[in-house]
Design an enzyme around this catalytic site. Structure first.
Site: not given
Ligand code: ZN
Length: 337
Positions: A19, A276, A17, A198
Site C-alpha cells: 500500500h 502490505d 501487495h 484477516e
Molecule cells: Zn493490504
C-alpha cells in the site's frame, strides 16, 4: 546472511501487495512535515509489534494519508516507495492505493491517479523496476465511490493501472454493498483482488469468492480454518497475497510460527509473500524472507516457487512475465552454483 548461509538480498523479488499510504520512510515524512522528529514518526507512522486488531493497524495509515493531499506530496511518496522497492531488489511490484482518500485539499481524483502514474512511468523508464498500479475502494466507502474507482481504472488502464481491490474494515462493512462495482469491473475485464480473511474467518473468504469472483485474494489467511474454502481457492486457481508480518501485527495470528502458510504450501495453494505496509509493519521483503526461512526452514527452492507463483498471477502481460521468469531463473541458477 541467514542460518542457511544464503543472502536473499540480491535475489530478484516480486511484490503484489503493498500500500502506497503504509510505506512512508522517515526521510519522506521529514520532507513533508519538517516538524516531525524521529520519535513522533515512530509513534504515528510505525505500528506497534501488536495492534489490537485490523482497525488499529489501519489508523496508522491516516497520518500518512494526511500528508498525501497535493501533487507534490503524492509524487514524493510514490518515489519514496519505489526507492524502497529497488533497495529490496524488487523487480516487479503492484502498488495500490485508494484515489478518493487524496482529494481532501481539492485535487480531482483524475489528478491523483495521473500524478502517481506519471512517477511510476518515469521510474519504469529507468529500467531498474517494472510496476503496475492497483486502485482500491474501501469497505467503508459508499458504492458510488467504488463505481467511480472502477471508471478511473477503465480510463487509465492503458497507462499502468492494472487492477481493482477492496480494502479496509472487513468486519464493520458488508462486501455486498460493493457488488455493482465489482460486476462493472468484471464487465470491463479488469483483474480483481480483494482483502479477505484477516479480521473475519474462512466464511468471509468464501463470501468474497462467491460475490466477487476474484483472481487473487489479499491475505486469505483464515481460509485455513475450512478445508472446503481452501479447496475452492485451489480449484479456482486463486492466488493468495500472503503478508506474514502484517498478520502477526493485526493479531490474525499470535506468532509467525502459527502462520498457515505451511498449510497453504502442503495443500498446493498458490501464494507469494508481501509486505502490505513497509512502514506500519516495519518490514521489507528481505526481512520477510529471512523471518520465514528461520521459522519454517525455507530455502532457495521455496523462494523460487513463491516468486514464480507471484509472476504467474501478476496483473501484467505475457512479455513482462517472460522477462521476470528469465530474470528469476538466472539469479537462482547463479545462487545455486
Ligand atoms: Zn493490504
Amino acid at each position: 546472511m541467514n542460518n542457511q548461509g544464503i543472502s536473499y538480498h540480491p535475489l530478484p523479488k516480486i511484490e503484489l501487495h503493498v500500500h502506497l499510504d503504509c510505506c512512508l520512510s522517515f526521510e519522506a515524512v521529514q520532507k513533508l512535515d519538517p516538524a516531525c522528529n524521529f520519535e513522533t514518526y515512530q509513534t504515528k507512522f510505525v505500528g506497534p509489534a501488536k495492534c489490537a486488531d485490523l482497525n488499529e493497524y489501519l489508523s496508522f495509515a491516516m497520518h500518512a494519508i494526511a500528508l498525501m493531499q497535493s501533487k507534490e506530496q503524492l509524487a514524493l511518496v510514490t518515489n519514496d516507495l519505489i526507492d524502497q522497492l529497488e533497495a529490496d531488489n524488487v523487480i516487479y511490484a503492484e502498488i495500490r492505493f485508494a484515489p478518493f482518500l487524496h482529494i481532501k485539499d481539492g485535487l480531482q481524483p483524475r489528478e491523483v491517479v495521473e500524478t502517481v502514474l506519471n512517477e511510476v512511468t518515469q521510474r519504469c523508464a529507468s529500467g531498474k523496476i517494472k510496476l503496475g498500479v492497483i486502485l482500491c475502494t474501501l469497505r467503508s466507502f459508499p458504492v458510488e465511490l467504488s463505481l467511480a474507482t472502477v471508471e478511473l481504472i477503465a480510463l487509465y488502464r492503458d497507462m499502468g493501472i492494472v487492477g481493482f481491490d477492496i480494502a479496509g474494515d472487513e468486519s464493520g462493512y458488508a462486501l455486498q454493498n460493493h457488488l455493482p462495482a465489482f460486476l462493472k469491473a468484471k464487465s470491463y475485464g479488469i483483474p480483481i483482488t480483494a482483502h479477505s480473511g484477516e479480521a473475519l474467518g474462512a466464511q468471509s473468504v468464501a463470501e468474497t469468492m462467491r460475490l466477487l469472483d476474484p483472481d487473487r485474494i489479499g491475505h486469505g489467511t483464515r481460509s485455513f480454518e475450512d478445508d472446503v474454502v481452501l479447496n475452492e481457492i485451489i480449484n479456482k486457481r486463486i492466488h493468495l497475497e500472503v503478508c506474514p508480518a502484517s498478520n502477526v501485527q493485526t493479531n490474525v495470528i499470535d506468532r509467525l510460527s502459527d502462520h498457515p502458510v505451511t498449510t497453504f504450501k502442503k495443500k498446493g495453494v498458490s501464494f507469494g509473500i508481501n509486505t502490505d505496509g513497509r512502514t506500519i509493519c516495519d518490514t521489507t521483503l528481505n526481512k520477510e524472507w529471512e523471518a520465514l526461512s528461520q521459522t519454517f526452514g525455507w530455502g532457495l527452492a521455496e523462494w523460487y516457487e513463491a516468486s514464480m507463483n507471484a509472476i504467474d498471477h501478476a496483473f501484467t502481460d505475457y512479455e513482462t512475465k517472460s522477462f521476470m521468469r528469465h530474470k528469476v531463473q538466472m539469479a537462482y541458477n547463479e545462487a545455486l552454483k
